[in-house]
Enzyme design. Sequence first.
Site, mmCIF file in Angstrom:
data_model
loop_
_atom_site.group_PDB
_atom_site.id
_atom_site.type_symbol
_atom_site.label_atom_id
_atom_site.label_comp_id
_atom_site.label_asym_id
_atom_site.label_seq_id
_atom_site.Cartn_x
_atom_site.Cartn_y
_atom_site.Cartn_z
ATOM 1 N N SER A 127 0.800 -1.227 0.000
ATOM 2 C CA SER A 127 0.000 0.000 0.000
ATOM 3 C C SER A 127 0.836 1.282 0.000
ATOM 4 O O SER A 127 0.289 2.373 -0.034
ATOM 5 C CB SER A 127 -0.936 -0.002 1.203
ATOM 6 O OG SER A 127 -0.188 -0.209 2.383
ATOM 7 N N THR A 180 -2.155 3.987 3.809
ATOM 8 C CA THR A 180 -1.095 4.999 3.727
ATOM 9 C C THR A 180 -0.247 5.010 4.999
ATOM 10 O O THR A 180 -0.762 4.731 6.070
ATOM 11 C CB THR A 180 -1.779 6.380 3.602
ATOM 12 O OG1 THR A 180 -2.529 6.363 2.405
ATOM 13 C CG2 THR A 180 -0.813 7.521 3.628
ATOM 14 N N THR A 225 1.948 7.088 -0.114
ATOM 15 C CA THR A 225 1.029 5.996 -0.409
ATOM 16 C C THR A 225 1.066 5.606 -1.893
ATOM 17 O O THR A 225 1.449 6.410 -2.737
ATOM 18 C CB THR A 225 -0.417 6.432 -0.066
ATOM 19 O OG1 THR A 225 -1.289 5.320 -0.124
ATOM 20 C CG2 THR A 225 -0.926 7.500 -0.997
ATOM 21 N N ARG A 284 -6.097 8.774 -10.996
ATOM 22 C CA ARG A 284 -6.725 9.160 -9.729
ATOM 23 C C ARG A 284 -5.657 9.610 -8.717
ATOM 24 O O ARG A 284 -4.612 8.993 -8.572
ATOM 25 C CB ARG A 284 -7.504 7.970 -9.171
ATOM 26 C CG ARG A 284 -8.222 8.237 -7.839
ATOM 27 C CD ARG A 284 -7.384 7.805 -6.655
ATOM 28 N NE ARG A 284 -8.137 7.839 -5.399
ATOM 29 C CZ ARG A 284 -7.601 7.672 -4.208
ATOM 30 N NH1 ARG A 284 -6.308 7.456 -4.080
ATOM 31 N NH2 ARG A 284 -8.334 7.709 -3.117
ATOM 32 N N THR A 288 -5.583 8.597 6.931
ATOM 33 C CA THR A 288 -5.496 7.430 6.067
ATOM 34 C C THR A 288 -6.922 6.928 5.829
ATOM 35 O O THR A 288 -7.819 7.242 6.602
ATOM 36 C CB THR A 288 -4.632 6.329 6.718
ATOM 37 O OG1 THR A 288 -4.666 5.167 5.887
ATOM 38 C CG2 THR A 288 -5.131 5.944 8.102
ATOM 39 N N GLY A 289 -7.089 6.182 4.781
ATOM 40 C CA GLY A 289 -8.425 5.672 4.490
ATOM 41 C C GLY A 289 -8.923 6.160 3.145
ATOM 42 O O GLY A 289 -8.114 6.578 2.309
HETATM 43 N N1 ASP Z 1 -5.754 7.764 1.727
HETATM 44 C C1 ASP Z 1 -5.176 6.967 0.693
HETATM 45 C C2 ASP Z 1 -5.796 7.280 -0.621
HETATM 46 O O1 ASP Z 1 -7.003 7.466 -0.685
HETATM 47 C C3 ASP Z 1 -5.277 5.512 0.924
HETATM 48 C C4 ASP Z 1 -5.192 5.052 2.356
HETATM 49 O O2 ASP Z 1 -4.727 5.690 3.236
HETATM 50 O O3 ASP Z 1 -5.612 3.983 2.673
HETATM 51 O O4 ASP Z 1 -5.105 7.316 -1.595
#
Ligand code: ASP
Length: 331
Positions: free
Chosen positions: A89, A192, A210, A220, A243-244
């Site tokens: 990731s 991330t 990330t 994207r 994160t997320g």
């Molecule tokens: N926030 C990151 C993204 O949307 C991914 C993650 O943190 O899980 O690219």
Amino acid sequence: MDRKTFIKTTAMAAALTGVGGKLSAQGEDPKVVKNNPKSKSGLPIVISTWNHGIAANEAAWKVLSEGGNALDAAERGVWIVEADPNNTSVGLGGFPDRDGIVTLDASIMVDGGQAGSVAFVQGIEHPISLARAVMEKTPHVMMVGEGAELFAESIGMKRLKNKLTPTTEKAWQEWLKEKNYKPIINIENHDTIGLLVIDQDGAMAGACTTSGLAWKMHGRVGDSPIIGAGLFVDGDVGAATCTGLGETVLRTLASHVAVEEMRRGATPQSACEEAITRIVKKHPNFKDFQVGILAVNKNGEHGAYGLHKGFNYALYQDKKNELIDADSYVK
Ligand code: ASP
């Protein structure tokens, strides 16, 4: 403890315990502390997202204990995760987009407001260092795509060809069978690393890097390279990182929300809770995705909150590096 004593004692402790020596990859089963303990204050502090944060914190702490500053510590901390080919990731070992191409986003920021970020870059092993170079060597804050890659080349960074690892190649081939694009809560097609540091002198820095959502559309860009979304640092107040599901963080500028809440007097914990609550309010489908946020104030108190259970973070403070399960909005 003054800075010199800190450096001396932590260097000694590191030599004795091996801290900062061998670094664990993606979380070597550290002891997990349940739920958010009452936030302690104290500098230095290093805090970062998910269990890969344990290794990142160790690397960052090592930099601090050798006399490095908060910015070096933040950059070097996340380096370790970017360089791990088994991390799917972050960095070039990350899951690709729908077209089988790994594209990376990163940002870095320091307490004075200086910031740098890169988005949609390919073939760069350490996007965080490229983000730092944008901050330090250009008049800009953000560079993307080929322009950012050419800049990387011009300052001596290698541009590698897109190449999936055996794990990510296999996962992509599997994904192609159904082409089912749906973030799965905590079953990581995202993760991330966001890392915040305040050194012994109060200098503050943050880094966020990330490979973004797995199977995203080509082109994207998520929240991680957007200042105020995935990362925000203000030396007068504190710092936050997210994160997320990046789209939800972008719509709300959640890291900025948390820092502004702290400016108005909120504790880091309630600042994180407010940021997540805003995401919930704006997203009726909040049951379907995960977001986690970390915040620190300038005294070294921290907060952490997830939208759902399962968000954890690594906290290095008082010479202890621990993995902690964050409290969450959905219990
Ligand atoms: N926030 C990151 C993204 O949307 C991914 C993650 O943190 O899980 O690219």
